[in-house]
Design a protein around this motif. Structure first.
Motif, PDB file in Angstrom:
ATOM      1  N   VAL A 236       0.867  -1.178   0.000  1.00 36.72           N
ATOM      2  CA  VAL A 236       0.000   0.000   0.000  1.00 36.72           C
ATOM      3  C   VAL A 236       0.902   1.226   0.000  1.00 36.72           C
ATOM      4  O   VAL A 236       1.868   1.303   0.770  1.00 36.72           O
ATOM      5  CB  VAL A 236      -0.926   0.022   1.231  1.00 36.72           C
ATOM      6  CG1 VAL A 236      -1.680   1.342   1.316  1.00 36.72           C
ATOM      7  CG2 VAL A 236      -1.897  -1.149   1.164  1.00 36.72           C
ATOM      8  N   THR A 237       0.617   2.169  -0.851  1.00 34.77           N
ATOM      9  CA  THR A 237       1.455   3.366  -0.974  1.00 34.77           C
ATOM     10  C   THR A 237       0.685   4.619  -0.572  1.00 34.77           C
ATOM     11  O   THR A 237      -0.524   4.712  -0.787  1.00 34.77           O
ATOM     12  CB  THR A 237       1.969   3.543  -2.414  1.00 34.77           C
ATOM     13  OG1 THR A 237       0.852   3.593  -3.311  1.00 34.77           O
ATOM     14  CG2 THR A 237       2.869   2.381  -2.805  1.00 34.77           C
ATOM     15  N   GLU A 239       0.308   8.438  -1.372  1.00 33.85           N
ATOM     16  CA  GLU A 239       0.558   9.403  -2.451  1.00 33.85           C
ATOM     17  C   GLU A 239       0.262  10.805  -1.918  1.00 33.85           C
ATOM     18  O   GLU A 239      -0.889  11.142  -1.669  1.00 33.85           O
ATOM     19  CB  GLU A 239      -0.375   9.056  -3.610  1.00 33.85           C
ATOM     20  CG  GLU A 239      -0.219   9.865  -4.857  1.00 33.85           C
ATOM     21  CD  GLU A 239      -1.203   9.377  -5.917  1.00 33.85           C
ATOM     22  OE1 GLU A 239      -2.255  10.026  -6.068  1.00 33.85           O
ATOM     23  OE2 GLU A 239      -0.923   8.346  -6.548  1.00 33.85           O
ATOM     24  N   LEU A 250      -3.356  10.261  -0.392  1.00 36.11           N
ATOM     25  CA  LEU A 250      -4.246   9.176  -0.804  1.00 36.11           C
ATOM     26  C   LEU A 250      -3.474   7.879  -0.655  1.00 36.11           C
ATOM     27  O   LEU A 250      -2.304   7.793  -1.051  1.00 36.11           O
ATOM     28  CB  LEU A 250      -4.682   9.338  -2.261  1.00 36.11           C
ATOM     29  CG  LEU A 250      -5.536  10.546  -2.633  1.00 36.11           C
ATOM     30  CD1 LEU A 250      -5.891  10.484  -4.109  1.00 36.11           C
ATOM     31  CD2 LEU A 250      -6.783  10.633  -1.776  1.00 36.11           C
ATOM     32  N   ARG A 252      -3.154   3.978  -1.732  1.00 39.45           N
ATOM     33  CA  ARG A 252      -3.547   3.080  -2.822  1.00 39.45           C
ATOM     34  C   ARG A 252      -3.077   1.664  -2.521  1.00 39.45           C
ATOM     35  O   ARG A 252      -1.979   1.469  -1.981  1.00 39.45           O
ATOM     36  CB  ARG A 252      -2.956   3.549  -4.151  1.00 39.45           C
ATOM     37  CG  ARG A 252      -3.456   4.930  -4.602  1.00 39.45           C
ATOM     38  CD  ARG A 252      -2.863   5.316  -5.951  1.00 39.45           C
ATOM     39  NE  ARG A 252      -3.285   6.638  -6.377  1.00 39.45           N
ATOM     40  CZ  ARG A 252      -4.406   6.885  -7.068  1.00 39.45           C
ATOM     41  NH1 ARG A 252      -5.180   5.865  -7.423  1.00 39.45           N
ATOM     42  NH2 ARG A 252      -4.729   8.107  -7.426  1.00 39.45           N
ATOM     43  N   ASP A 253      -3.913   0.688  -2.892  1.00 36.64           N
ATOM     44  CA  ASP A 253      -3.523  -0.703  -2.691  1.00 36.64           C
ATOM     45  C   ASP A 253      -2.535  -1.141  -3.765  1.00 36.64           C
ATOM     46  O   ASP A 253      -2.123  -0.339  -4.621  1.00 36.64           O
ATOM     47  CB  ASP A 253      -4.752  -1.617  -2.633  1.00 36.64           C
ATOM     48  CG  ASP A 253      -5.528  -1.670  -3.952  1.00 36.64           C
ATOM     49  OD1 ASP A 253      -4.982  -1.262  -4.994  1.00 36.64           O
ATOM     50  OD2 ASP A 253      -6.701  -2.122  -3.930  1.00 36.64           O
ATOM     51  N   ASP A 255      -2.845  -2.643  -6.379  1.00 39.87           N
ATOM     52  CA  ASP A 255      -3.345  -2.491  -7.750  1.00 39.87           C
ATOM     53  C   ASP A 255      -3.597  -1.034  -8.125  1.00 39.87           C
ATOM     54  O   ASP A 255      -4.175  -0.750  -9.178  1.00 39.87           O
ATOM     55  CB  ASP A 255      -4.632  -3.302  -7.924  1.00 39.87           C
ATOM     56  CG  ASP A 255      -4.410  -4.798  -7.715  1.00 39.87           C
ATOM     57  OD1 ASP A 255      -3.423  -5.319  -8.276  1.00 39.87           O
ATOM     58  OD2 ASP A 255      -5.192  -5.427  -6.986  1.00 39.87           O
ATOM     59  N   GLY A 256      -3.184  -0.116  -7.241  1.00 36.66           N
ATOM     60  CA  GLY A 256      -3.341   1.298  -7.532  1.00 36.66           C
ATOM     61  C   GLY A 256      -4.711   1.866  -7.229  1.00 36.66           C
ATOM     62  O   GLY A 256      -5.006   3.018  -7.570  1.00 36.66           O
ATOM     63  N   ARG A 257      -5.558   1.091  -6.567  1.00 32.06           N
ATOM     64  CA  ARG A 257      -6.913   1.553  -6.242  1.00 32.06           C
ATOM     65  C   ARG A 257      -6.909   2.284  -4.895  1.00 32.06           C
ATOM     66  O   ARG A 257      -6.200   1.897  -3.969  1.00 32.06           O
ATOM     67  CB  ARG A 257      -7.886   0.383  -6.208  1.00 32.06           C
ATOM     68  CG  ARG A 257      -8.023  -0.328  -7.547  1.00 32.06           C
ATOM     69  CD  ARG A 257      -8.829  -1.603  -7.424  1.00 32.06           C
ATOM     70  NE  ARG A 257      -8.210  -2.539  -6.476  1.00 32.06           N
ATOM     71  CZ  ARG A 257      -8.654  -3.766  -6.235  1.00 32.06           C
ATOM     72  NH1 ARG A 257      -9.728  -4.207  -6.883  1.00 32.06           N
ATOM     73  NH2 ARG A 257      -8.050  -4.540  -5.366  1.00 32.06           N
ATOM     74  N   ILE A 258      -7.720   3.308  -4.794  1.00 33.62           N
ATOM     75  CA  ILE A 258      -7.761   4.142  -3.585  1.00 33.62           C
ATOM     76  C   ILE A 258      -8.522   3.422  -2.476  1.00 33.62           C
ATOM     77  O   ILE A 258      -9.618   2.900  -2.694  1.00 33.62           O
ATOM     78  CB  ILE A 258      -8.424   5.495  -3.888  1.00 33.62           C
ATOM     79  CG1 ILE A 258      -7.618   6.253  -4.946  1.00 33.62           C
ATOM     80  CG2 ILE A 258      -8.545   6.345  -2.615  1.00 33.62           C
ATOM     81  CD1 ILE A 258      -8.345   7.445  -5.532  1.00 33.62           C
ATOM     82  N   VAL A 289     -11.771   2.499  -6.672  1.00 34.83           N
ATOM     83  CA  VAL A 289     -11.687   2.291  -5.225  1.00 34.83           C
ATOM     84  C   VAL A 289     -11.438   0.820  -4.930  1.00 34.83           C
ATOM     85  O   VAL A 289     -12.054  -0.065  -5.531  1.00 34.83           O
ATOM     86  CB  VAL A 289     -12.986   2.762  -4.534  1.00 34.83           C
ATOM     87  CG1 VAL A 289     -12.941   2.478  -3.036  1.00 34.83           C
ATOM     88  CG2 VAL A 289     -13.195   4.252  -4.781  1.00 34.83           C
ATOM     89  N   GLY A 290     -10.526   0.554  -3.983  1.00 32.05           N
ATOM     90  CA  GLY A 290     -10.199  -0.813  -3.601  1.00 32.05           C
ATOM     91  C   GLY A 290     -11.113  -1.336  -2.508  1.00 32.05           C
ATOM     92  O   GLY A 290     -11.980  -0.627  -1.993  1.00 32.05           O
TER      93      GLY A 290
END
Length: 307
Positions: A236-237, A239, A250, A252-253, A255-258, A289-290
């Motif tokens: 998880v990142t 941003e 924000l 993100r998981d 997969d880049g989903r918030i 969205v994740g």
């Protein structure tokens, strides 16, 4: 200038006005779209497109807010505005008022006002509309609007948020905070937090959230340090972004989903409030969205194995 051109030129103002009245990106966008439909369907061209459109979007927003109040009373847990990453309307002469009024702290204070008080306050104090224009927009006399403004100011005065003015210092503090968060550094986090810092989250019953507001630098630092390194391990990142004009991020998981938005209130070189929004309904306007519930289960499994 065509109707479309007039409207598009004023769209940023209309959205910014509606968002401050409603505290919802989706509802503000809907109010602006409805304003366009009425403008486009009107046979006559108003003398002032700005006055006509501002009045129309204000009245629509007041009606929407009245019905939204009922839903917010039934909301599960703390209610926060939908995160806004950038305000489309800019006015150098009103820059301070615009920035302060879009913060989550200010929008939560506006929630204490009646719909009419809120609209009058936003039109007059934030956007500097004349009382004649305000009266037309809310459908009340000028004396009545002055009284509404007096009451709104009284409600707002006691809790009016203050923030550190130096944006570079706020960004640096936020950078250090998110770095310490990633590493799980309790001591570093504690140094960045005010003694009476509050950690509070809005999941709306649709995502994991805190059972209650957590207060105090020691408790908040330990809770954050215990949880967020596991998110890093799961790729998880964070941003960095300004969220409602304040430093934030924000999340993100893999997969880049918030999955989360975080905003920080900073004053006197310390973080005073950490607000998190994980309700997926309030994040969809920011991108895909994740699944926050699935991520929470992964975090718990990872922490159990570590212990």
């Amino acid at each position: 200038m065509s109707k479309v051109e007039e409207f598009e030129e004023l769209r940023p103002l209309l959205f910014s006005l509606a968002y401050r009245v409603l505290g919802s990106v989706g509802e503000a966008e809907d109010a602006v779209q409805e304003t366009w439909l009425r403008f486009d369907g009107s046979a006559a061209r108003p003398d002032s497109a700005k006055a006509w459109l501002s009045t129309t979007v204000t009245r629509i927003s007041i009606d929407v807010l009245r019905s939204a109040r009922v839903r917010r009373e039934r909301y599960v847990g703390p209610w926060f505005p939908e995160p806004l990453l950038s305000d489309p309307y800019e006015d150098p002469e009103r820059a301070v008022e615009l920035a302060d009024s879009v913060s989550m702290a200010a929008l939560l204070l506006l929630e204490r006002l009646s719909p009419l008080e809120r609209a009058v306050f936003v039109l007059r104090e934030v956007f500097a509309f004349g009382f004649e224009e305000v009266a037309e927009a809310v459908g009340r006399s000028e004396p009545a609007c002055r009284q509404l403004l007096v009451r709104a100011r009284r409600h707002m005065a006691a809790g009016r948020p203050r923030f550190d003015a130096d944006r570079a210092e706020r960004r640096e503090l936020a950078r250090r905070f998110f770095e310490a968060l990633k590493e799980g550094e309790v001591g570093e986090l504690r140094e960045l937090l005010a003694a009476d810092v509050q950690l509070v989250g809005d999941g709306g019953g649709k995502a994991p959230q805190l059972a209650r507001t957590v207060v105090g630098a020691e408790l908040v630092a330990r809770l954050l340090a215990a949880f967020f390194p596991a998110l890093t391990a799961l790729r998880v990142t964070a941003e960095p972004h300004e969220v409602n004009g304040q430093p934030g991020a924000l999340f993100r998981d893999r997969d880049g989903r918030i999955v989360h938005a975080l905003a920080l209130d900073v004053l006197d070189g310390r973080i005073q409030v950490v607000r998190g929004v994980s309700n997926p309904d309030k994040l969809r306007h920011l991108g895909p969205v994740g699944d926050a519930w699935a991520l929470d289960r992964e975090v718990r499994r990872l922490r159990r194995r570590a212990n």
